[in-house]
Design an enzyme around this catalytic site. Structure first.
Site, mmCIF file in Angstrom:
data_model
loop_
_atom_site.group_PDB
_atom_site.id
_atom_site.type_symbol
_atom_site.label_atom_id
_atom_site.label_comp_id
_atom_site.label_asym_id
_atom_site.label_seq_id
_atom_site.Cartn_x
_atom_site.Cartn_y
_atom_site.Cartn_z
ATOM 1 N N HIS A 156 2.020 3.491 -9.151
ATOM 2 C CA HIS A 156 1.761 2.066 -9.406
ATOM 3 C C HIS A 156 2.920 1.453 -10.196
ATOM 4 C CE1 HIS A 156 -2.080 2.362 -7.566
ATOM 5 N NE2 HIS A 156 -2.652 3.089 -8.521
ATOM 6 N N ASP A 184 0.825 -1.213 0.000
ATOM 7 C CA ASP A 184 0.000 0.000 0.000
ATOM 8 C C ASP A 184 0.862 1.267 0.000
ATOM 9 O OD1 ASP A 184 -2.401 1.376 -0.012
ATOM 10 O OD2 ASP A 184 -2.538 1.448 2.175
ATOM 11 N N LEU A 226 10.952 -20.043 -5.374
ATOM 12 C CA LEU A 226 9.916 -19.255 -4.684
ATOM 13 C C LEU A 226 8.543 -19.444 -5.343
ATOM 14 C CD1 LEU A 226 9.366 -16.736 -2.655
ATOM 15 C CD2 LEU A 226 9.500 -15.374 -4.735
HETATM 16 C C1 IPE Z 1 -5.379 -2.640 0.009
HETATM 17 O O1 IPE Z 1 -5.088 -1.300 -0.132
HETATM 18 C C2 IPE Z 1 -5.390 -3.327 -1.311
HETATM 19 C C3 IPE Z 1 -4.093 -3.414 -1.998
HETATM 20 C C4 IPE Z 1 -2.936 -3.015 -1.560
HETATM 21 C C5 IPE Z 1 -4.141 -4.044 -3.278
HETATM 22 P P1 IPE Z 1 -6.229 -0.198 -0.230
HETATM 23 O O2 IPE Z 1 -5.536 1.091 -0.426
HETATM 24 O O3 IPE Z 1 -7.222 -0.576 -1.251
HETATM 25 O O4 IPE Z 1 -6.890 -0.286 1.216
HETATM 26 P P2 IPE Z 1 -7.777 0.772 2.005
HETATM 27 O O5 IPE Z 1 -8.826 1.260 1.055
HETATM 28 O O6 IPE Z 1 -6.860 1.864 2.446
HETATM 29 O O7 IPE Z 1 -8.313 0.004 3.178
HETATM 30 C C1 IPE Z 2 -1.785 0.255 -3.325
HETATM 31 O O1 IPE Z 2 -1.528 1.604 -3.357
HETATM 32 C C2 IPE Z 2 -2.033 -0.314 -4.699
HETATM 33 C C3 IPE Z 2 -3.421 -0.685 -4.956
HETATM 34 C C4 IPE Z 2 -4.407 -0.645 -4.094
HETATM 35 C C5 IPE Z 2 -3.715 -1.158 -6.274
HETATM 36 P P1 IPE Z 2 -2.699 2.671 -3.313
HETATM 37 O O2 IPE Z 2 -3.123 2.977 -4.707
HETATM 38 O O3 IPE Z 2 -3.792 2.223 -2.405
HETATM 39 O O4 IPE Z 2 -1.952 3.919 -2.693
HETATM 40 P P2 IPE Z 2 -2.508 4.934 -1.621
HETATM 41 O O5 IPE Z 2 -2.949 4.149 -0.435
HETATM 42 O O6 IPE Z 2 -3.643 5.673 -2.259
HETATM 43 O O7 IPE Z 2 -1.345 5.815 -1.319
HETATM 44 MG MG MG Z 3 -4.124 2.474 -0.420
#
Ligand code: IPE
Ligand code: IPE
Ligand code: MG
Length: 250
Positions: A39, A22, A133
């Site tokens: 991303h 995240d 892995l």
């Molecule tokens: C969790 O992150 C999902 C992934 C990392 C793929 P999110 O950014 O979607 O989670 P929330 O919305 O903060 O809980």
């Molecule tokens: C995690 O990073 C990747 C996915 C959920 C696909 P985020 O896109 O949730 O990044 P933040 O949390 O908004 O910084």
């Molecule tokens: Mg996120």
């Protein structure tokens, strides 16, 4: 890198690490860039983490790439994430195979474009026999979905084969069937929540949260997490004395 790997020799290496990757969006925003930039950087961080796990002898790495709730993001971002998944599979397949990595994708893939679904199948079958892995990518995955689909499969199996439900184990129907449960659960990006990742499977995982945004997560970050894991006393409901006794008798 070799030095730091040697430093880990005295620590327990988790057999299975699960990561909620995240913080990509915030990483990009801090740089005044569009979220997609984060991303893309996230894919690089994943590649580096896979390499570190291979060097450390981690057997299973499960990463949360796209949750069942992530469809609720703006259509454009969802499209970018799907395209990136496809592109990454295409560009990394050779490297994965060459490094003896077995790829497995968990989640409800029926919602993906047919071209993405067949690419996933192709990479999975190419790498199926690899013994290094095991990389598990959770895409359109939700812990609740996994429990629900497992219950349905188990019930169907029970009816079709006239086996009482009590004799069946739900673990055998999860998308993670056959994989050991994660020893270490890592979430980057500062949030301290599960966000519907592996709900059942992390019952006894050690939880580790870091403020580091995913694109900045590197070998040092992984080592810190492993050192922290190594200092935990996993008791699985027993007393410390019982655990130490089992350990001493090994
Ligand atoms: C969790 O992150 C999902 C992934 C990392 C793929 P999110 O950014 O979607 O989670 P929330 O919305 O903060 O809980
Ligand atoms: C995690 O990073 C990747 C996915 C959920 C696909 P985020 O896109 O949730 O990044 P933040 O949390 O908004 O910084
Ligand atoms: Mg996120």
């Amino acid at each position: 890198m070799i030095d730091s790997l040697n430093n880990l020799a005295q620590f327990d290496i988790p057999r299975h690490i699960a990561i909620v990757m995240d913080g990509n969006g915030r990483w990009a925003q801090q740089r005044y860039k569009p979220r997609v930039f984060g991303h893309k950087a996230g894919v690089d961080a994943l590649r580096a983490t896979i390499e570190s796990c291979c060097s450390l002898g981690v057997e299973f790495l499960t990463v949360f790439a796209f949750s069942s709730e992530n469809w609720n993001r703006p259509t454009k971002e969802v499209g970018v994430l799907m395209d990136l998944f496809m592109l990454t599979l295409k560009s990394q397949v050779k490297r994965l195979h060459k490094n003896n990595i077995r790829l497995k994708v968990i989640g409800d893939r029926a919602r993906f474009l047919p071209s993405l679904q067949s690419k996933i199948l192709e990479v999975e079958s190419l790498t199926e026999g690899n013994s290094g892995l095991t990389l598990v990518v959770a895409a359109n995955y939700g812990g609740r979905w996994d429990i629900q689909q497992a219950a349905q499969l188990m019930l169907q199996h029970s009816i079709d084969n006239h086996i009482p439900l009590i004799e069946l184990k739900i673990e055998d129907y999860f998308s993670t069937a056959g994989l050991p449960e994660p020893d270490l659960f890592i979430r980057t990006g500062g949030e301290e929540r599960i966000s519907n990742f592996l709900l059942w499977q992390i019952a006894y995982s050690e939880l580790y949260f870091t403020d580091t945004l995913w694109p900045d997560f590197d070998q040092d970050g992984l080592e810190l997490a492993i050192k922290c894991f190594s200092s935990r006393n996993r008791r699985f409901g027993q007393t410390s004395e019982q655990v130490n006794e089992t350990f001493n008798n090994k």
